[in-house]
Design an enzyme around this catalytic site. Sequence first.
Site, PDB file in Angstrom:
ATOM      1  N   THR A   1      -4.122   7.329   5.894  1.00  0.00           N
ATOM      2  CA  THR A   1      -3.757   7.560   7.003  1.00  0.00           C
ATOM      3  C   THR A   1      -2.632   8.900   7.223  1.00  0.00           C
ATOM      4  OG1 THR A   1      -1.959   6.292   7.362  1.00  0.00           O
ATOM      5  CG2 THR A   1      -3.647   5.164   7.721  1.00  0.00           C
TER       6      THR A   1
ATOM      7  N   GLU B   1       5.607   3.302   3.216  1.00  0.00           N
ATOM      8  CA  GLU B   1       5.396   2.605   2.618  1.00  0.00           C
ATOM      9  C   GLU B   1       5.680   1.127   1.933  1.00  0.00           C
ATOM     10  OE1 GLU B   1       2.138   3.186   3.018  1.00  0.00           O
ATOM     11  OE2 GLU B   1       2.214   5.427   2.237  1.00  0.00           O
TER      12      GLU B   1
END
Length: 140
Positions: free
Chosen positions: A21, A84
Amino acid sequence: MHPHYLCQAIADTPRVAVYGTLKQGFNNAHWLNGATLLGSDITSALTLYDIGRYPGAKWQPSKGVMIEVYEISIAQLAQLDRLEDYRADAPTAGEYDRQQITTCFGLAWVYLYNPSVTGKTAISEGGWHMPSISNVQQPR
């Protein structure tokens, strides 16, 4: 001021390799605004897994998956670590671990998926494609 681990990380490797992404045209690409795109590469060191709304990578041989490599700043690395869920004090406890990968542009950080990928679809060639909104499972 940034934590020491970030200063050392960016001094060692001021690049990041992305495969999902964060790539151009995908929904998290804005996290790399201001970063310098060095170019694309193909790595056979990783296999991607379709997690649903995003992919995860594992150190597993593949036929070659596509990555983009960016030169980044310490502030951008800090933002990516948060996005993340990388935890410097316990790298395997977050959703992703950050490790170095060899690219044609030199070493780059890459985020590796920590949870099990049992039952997930492997992508061992090419790249991950974002699912259409109608196919994305909504959070409960």
